[in-house]
Structure formats: C-alpha cells, structure tokens
Design a protein around this motif. Structure first.
Motif, short mmCIF file in Angstrom:
data_model
loop_
_atom_site.label_atom_id
_atom_site.label_comp_id
_atom_site.label_asym_id
_atom_site.label_seq_id
_atom_site.Cartn_x
_atom_site.Cartn_y
_atom_site.Cartn_z
N HIS A 145 -14.18 -12.17 -4.60
CA HIS A 145 -12.73 -12.17 -4.37
C HIS A 145 -12.31 -10.82 -3.78
O HIS A 145 -12.97 -9.80 -3.99
CB HIS A 145 -11.98 -12.39 -5.68
N ARG A 146 -11.21 -10.83 -3.07
CA ARG A 146 -10.66 -9.60 -2.51
C ARG A 146 -9.15 -9.74 -2.47
O ARG A 146 -8.62 -10.87 -2.45
CB ARG A 146 -11.21 -9.37 -1.09
N ASP A 147 -8.45 -8.63 -2.46
CA ASP A 147 -6.99 -8.67 -2.36
C ASP A 147 -6.62 -9.57 -1.18
O ASP A 147 -7.06 -9.35 -0.05
CB ASP A 147 -6.45 -7.26 -2.14
N PRO A 148 -5.85 -10.64 -1.42
CA PRO A 148 -5.52 -11.58 -0.35
C PRO A 148 -4.88 -10.93 0.86
O PRO A 148 -5.05 -11.40 1.99
CB PRO A 148 -4.55 -12.56 -1.02
N ARG A 149 -4.15 -9.83 0.65
CA ARG A 149 -3.51 -9.17 1.79
C ARG A 149 -4.54 -8.53 2.71
O ARG A 149 -4.39 -8.54 3.93
CB ARG A 149 -2.50 -8.14 1.27
N ASP A 150 -5.60 -7.98 2.13
CA ASP A 150 -6.68 -7.43 2.96
C ASP A 150 -7.44 -8.53 3.67
O ASP A 150 -7.85 -8.38 4.84
CB ASP A 150 -7.63 -6.59 2.10
N ILE A 151 -7.66 -9.65 2.98
CA ILE A 151 -8.33 -10.78 3.63
C ILE A 151 -7.51 -11.27 4.81
O ILE A 151 -8.02 -11.50 5.91
CB ILE A 151 -8.56 -11.92 2.62
N ALA A 152 -6.21 -11.45 4.58
CA ALA A 152 -5.34 -11.96 5.63
C ALA A 152 -5.33 -11.04 6.84
O ALA A 152 -5.43 -11.49 7.99
CB ALA A 152 -3.92 -12.14 5.09
N SER B 195 -2.18 -20.23 2.70
CA SER B 195 -2.47 -21.54 2.15
C SER B 195 -3.97 -21.72 1.94
O SER B 195 -4.41 -22.23 0.90
CB SER B 195 -1.95 -22.62 3.11
N ALA B 196 -4.78 -21.29 2.90
CA ALA B 196 -6.24 -21.45 2.80
C ALA B 196 -6.81 -20.63 1.65
O ALA B 196 -7.71 -21.08 0.92
CB ALA B 196 -6.90 -21.07 4.11
N ILE B 197 -6.30 -19.40 1.46
CA ILE B 197 -6.80 -18.56 0.37
C ILE B 197 -6.44 -19.18 -0.98
O ILE B 197 -7.25 -19.20 -1.92
CB ILE B 197 -6.26 -17.13 0.47
N LYS B 198 -5.22 -19.69 -1.11
CA LYS B 198 -4.81 -20.31 -2.37
C LYS B 198 -5.71 -21.51 -2.69
O LYS B 198 -6.11 -21.70 -3.85
CB LYS B 198 -3.35 -20.76 -2.28
N ASP B 199 -6.01 -22.31 -1.69
CA ASP B 199 -6.86 -23.47 -1.92
C ASP B 199 -8.28 -23.06 -2.29
O ASP B 199 -8.94 -23.71 -3.11
CB ASP B 199 -6.87 -24.37 -0.69
N PHE B 200 -8.77 -21.98 -1.69
CA PHE B 200 -10.09 -21.48 -2.06
C PHE B 200 -10.10 -21.05 -3.52
O PHE B 200 -11.02 -21.38 -4.28
CB PHE B 200 -10.49 -20.31 -1.16
#
Length: 495
Positions: free
Chosen positions: A363-370, A394-399
């Motif tokens: 996992h990683r901070d979603p903001r960095d992934i985005a 949306s894709a990160i939440k579903d993951f």
C-alpha cells in the motif's frame, strides 16, 4: 517474449522426418521427448543452426537460461545474419545475464537494418535497464537528431534522464507537439515527455498542463467506463465466493510470491528486495495467471464458480502457470516473484492451485499513487483509468476493497506492507517481507541497487539507488493540481 518462427529446417529424407517429429513434440508441449530427439539430431549434425535453434526453444521452455543462450550462440555462429536468430539471441543473452553478448546481438541487428528506428531504440532501452544511462543517452540523442518528430523517443529517453531547461531537444519536442502532422499517439507521448522535463526543472504547474493534454489524448484513443470495470471485477470476485481455498496437490519449488499493489505503489522495490536473496528470482509482471484463468474458466463472458471446478482442472491451471513461470524466470528452486497488477482479482484461484504460494500487498499513500500514475505514460489501452484523476481515486478504492476481502479469506497467508514504512525503516520492514516470502534473512537483501541485472520498470533509475525516504509524500508539492483526485476521494481515510 514470443518465440519467432523457426528458420529453414534441415533437408534430406529420414533426417527431415525426424526433425518434423521432434518439432511436433515440441509444439505439443512434450518437452522431454523433443529434447531427446533434437539432442540426437544435433549429435549427428553438429552446429546445424535450425537444430540448435529448436534446442534453444527446449531450453527456454525448461527455464534453462544458460543452455538457451549457448544453443543460440552456436546457431548464430553458422547463420550470423538470420533475423529470427538475432531476435531470439538478444533476448536469451539478456535473460542469461550476459549484457555484452546481448549488446553485440543488438549491434548486428542494427547493422542489418541501419535505417530502422526500433533496433536502436530497443538497444537504448536495454542500456537503461542495465543501468548504462550515458550510453543510452548517446543513442537517444542521435536518434532524435535524425527523427525529431518521434514522440515516443522523447518519452523513452526523458523517463530515465533529467532534462535541463536549456536542453536543445526541448525546442524540437515543442515543434513536434505543435505540428498538425504529428499523430495523436506520438503527440500524447510527447506531452508526457515534456511534463517529465518540466518536473525535472521544478515547473510543476506547467508540467500538469502538459499532462492534462497527454492524458486527454490517451483517453480519446482508449475510452474508459469505470462502472464496467467495477462490474467485471465484482463478478470475478463473486465467482470465487464460498469456494474452499485449501490447496490442491503438494507444494513444489520454486514457490510463487505474488507481490501486488496499484501501479506506482512500490511493488518493484519489494520485488527487488526479495530477488536480492540467494533463493529469490524476480519475475516482474508475468501476466500469465489471469489469462490462464480467463482462458480456462470463462465462457460467454461468465466465469465458472471456483467451488464447482474439479481438482483436475485446478491442477492443470497450476501446471500451466508453473511452466510459463519457469520459462520466463528460469527459477528452479526457492521463490520467484510475480507482480502482475491484476493478480489480486483471482487470489482464490491462485491459493487453491498453488500450494506454498505467498501473497504480499504493498500500500502507499493514495495521493502519491495518483500523482505517479497520472504523470507516467502507460501503453495506450492499459490502465485506462489512469487518464483521469477522479477515475484513479475510484480504482484505488476498489483495489483496497479487494485486498480487504481477500485478507478476510486468506488470513496470514496475505501480508500487507506500507511503502512509507519500508522507505523509513528499511531493515525491519525488509526482514518482515523476506519472512513473508518464506525465506530466511540475508543482509544482501538491502543491497539490491548494486545488482547489474536488467530491470524493466518505470522506476528504472530508482532501482539503481539505495532505499531512501525522500520518495514519500511527493504529492504535497502538488496538492492544488491534485484537487480533482482529493475531491473524488472524499471522506475515505488515506491509510
């Protein structure tokens, strides 16, 4: 890689018939029979390039990288300019960890087609993959001097090179972007390249202007339906609901370690730590598991329920997956990694089919992934959600929902890590990761950056560096630009 068609086969009566029978055995998957037959032919007709080529295929399917390279070297000695042999040898020498031989094969391919762009670009990319960035730069600059309108060349070169504001390539790139003759694909890749250069120069706002244009062009070429993606993923999960996940058969080395995460989440870092172990092999994104499940258990768009699939078919899934993994990784013992991004969708199939398999999620901070997904170019048609910041949310939440579901099903067999913890406390987290892979700790696991092995990843420059915490929280510099993502994320916790 795809096996090229064989060169012209040997001629002459019985020998031709025996060659054909051996080839039939090979093409039908009877590897041992093919090996025996082609080995006998090679003793009677030594250094025949066609026979050596087929023996290289046998070695490839057996995961014997050294033998594969040796057979192709002998074949090339007899036919040094055969295109199919050169293509196969280049890949074989690279896989066997012989960069000098691979580069020599690239040079022969280039000499045979001096006006073509692809052979030179392929060599430059390989030089990047083995960490020879200066040599790669020289080739890319020469190519761009000759072909200044090729947007893909800018993108490939800039990805591993810091570009200064006064670099003479930038005016040429801007001309390419303005030209009405530039195709959408080249223009899109050019905008990603320009954005990379602007980020290098600290011009984040202008970089995002280029990113918006590049991503819009990709979305135009590859439309995306977020609801359809979610519906398909939920149907795959539903097909595994209620199934017994107890493994079928016995555990067999090498064991797969499925390293899963969103793109740009740190899976390559995890893979390199495991591959630095004396019993670890990096497989990269093998991309076999989901395809095998899809081809074997989906009919008319519907996936067969896992609970109804006979053990014999599950065992065949395991056999086919292991055969492809052995071919592509060369691993014969220990563990190999598979960081194919979509594997989390079929964890149930994988747990049932592959005794001894381990599941590691990063996992990683979603903001960095985005930020990283949006600013990096993926092949058009892949990761289509990546062209829109709200769709990325949306894709990160579903993951995350998928991982939560499978954690409830797999328990301790699935081990989660946070990228931020890994870069801030490398040794304890790396020790935990090596244990999760089923291995004993080795000090060399933190020295992966010293490896000279080729690495195929968007993080091509970063894997040549030691772990450091400076890679975390990059999003804070671009909070305003990430506003559409942050708004779409809503009140969901970040961690």
């Amino acid at each position: 890689m795809a096996i090229p068609p064989p060169p012209r086969r040997p001629q002459g009566g019985t020998l031709t018939a025996r060659y054909q029978a051996a080839l039939s055995a090979l093409n039908s998957g009877r590897i041992d029979a093919a090996r025996t037959a082609f080995t006998a032919l090679a003793k009677e007709r030594p250094n025949q390039p066609e026979i050596e080529f087929q023996l290289s295929r046998v070695a490839h399917l057996s995961g014997d990288f050294a033998a594969r390279a040796a057979h192709l070297e002998r074949a090339l000695a007899a036919k040094p300019d055969e295109p199919a042999l050169l293509d196969a040898a280049t890949a074989a020498f690279a896989a066997a960890g012989n960069p000098d031989a691979a580069l020599a094969a690239y040079d022969r391919t280039i000499a045979a087609a001096p006006s073509k762009i692809k052979p030179r670009a392929d060599k430059a990319l390989y030089l990047q993959q083995i960490g020879r960035f200066d040599a790669a730069e020289a080739i890319f600059r020469d190519l761009l001097r000759r072909h200044p309108r090729e947007g893909s060349l800018y993108r490939m070169f800039f990805a591993a090179q810091k570009i200064s504001a006064d670099d003479p390539l930038l005016p040429e790139l801007r001309k390419t972007l303005k030209s009405p003759k530039t195709p959408d694909e080249a223009r899109s890749q050019g905008y990603f390249a320009l954005a990379k250069a602007l980020f290098d120069q600290g011009a984040g706002a202008k970089a995002f202007e280029a990113l918006h244009k590049g991503n819009r062009l990709q979305r135009k070429m590859a439309p995306y339906d977020d609801a359809a993606r979610r519906s398909e993923q939920l149907s795959i999960r539903a097909a595994q609901e209620g199934a017994d996940l107890a493994p079928v058969g016995d555990a067999v080395e090498p064991y797969p370690v499925f390293v899963t995460g969103m793109p740009r989440s740190g899976t390559t870092l995890a893979e390199q730590i495991i591959a630095a172990h004396s019993r670890g092999t990096a497989g990269g994104e093998l991309a076999h598991a989901l395809k095998l499940v899809w081809d074997g258990f989906v009919k008319n768009g519907q996936m067969a329920p896992l609970r109804k699939i006979p053990d014999a078919q599950i065992a065949e899934l395991a056999r086919a997956y292991r055969a492809r993994a052995r071919r592509d990784t060369g691993a014969q013992a220990g563990v190999f990694t598979d960081k194919s991004i979509q594997n989390h969708l079929i964890y149930g199939f994988l747990a049932r089919a592959l005794p001894g398999a381990k599941f590691i999620v990063i996992h990683r901070d979603p903001r960095d992934i985005a930020l990283s997904i949006y600013r990096n170019h993926f092949a058009t048609g892949t990761h289509r959600y990546g062209n829109d910041l709200a769709d990325i949310a949306s894709a990160i939440k579903d993951f995350r929902a998928s991982v939560k579901y499978w954690k409830g099903r797999l328990g301790e067999q699935l081990v989660e890590f946070r990228y931020e913890d890994l870069v801030r406390s490398p040794e304890p987290e790396a020790r935990r990761m090596i244990a999760a892979a089923g291995l004993d700790w080795e000090e060399g696991c933190l020295n992966f950056h010293e490896s000279t092995a080729a690495v195929k990843t968007l993080s091509i420059a970063q894997v040549r560096q030691p772990i450091h915490a400076g890679r975390a929280a990059a999003w804070t510099k671009f909070e305003a630009e990430l506003a559409p993502f942050i708004e779409a994320w809503g009140d969901t916790p970040w961690d």
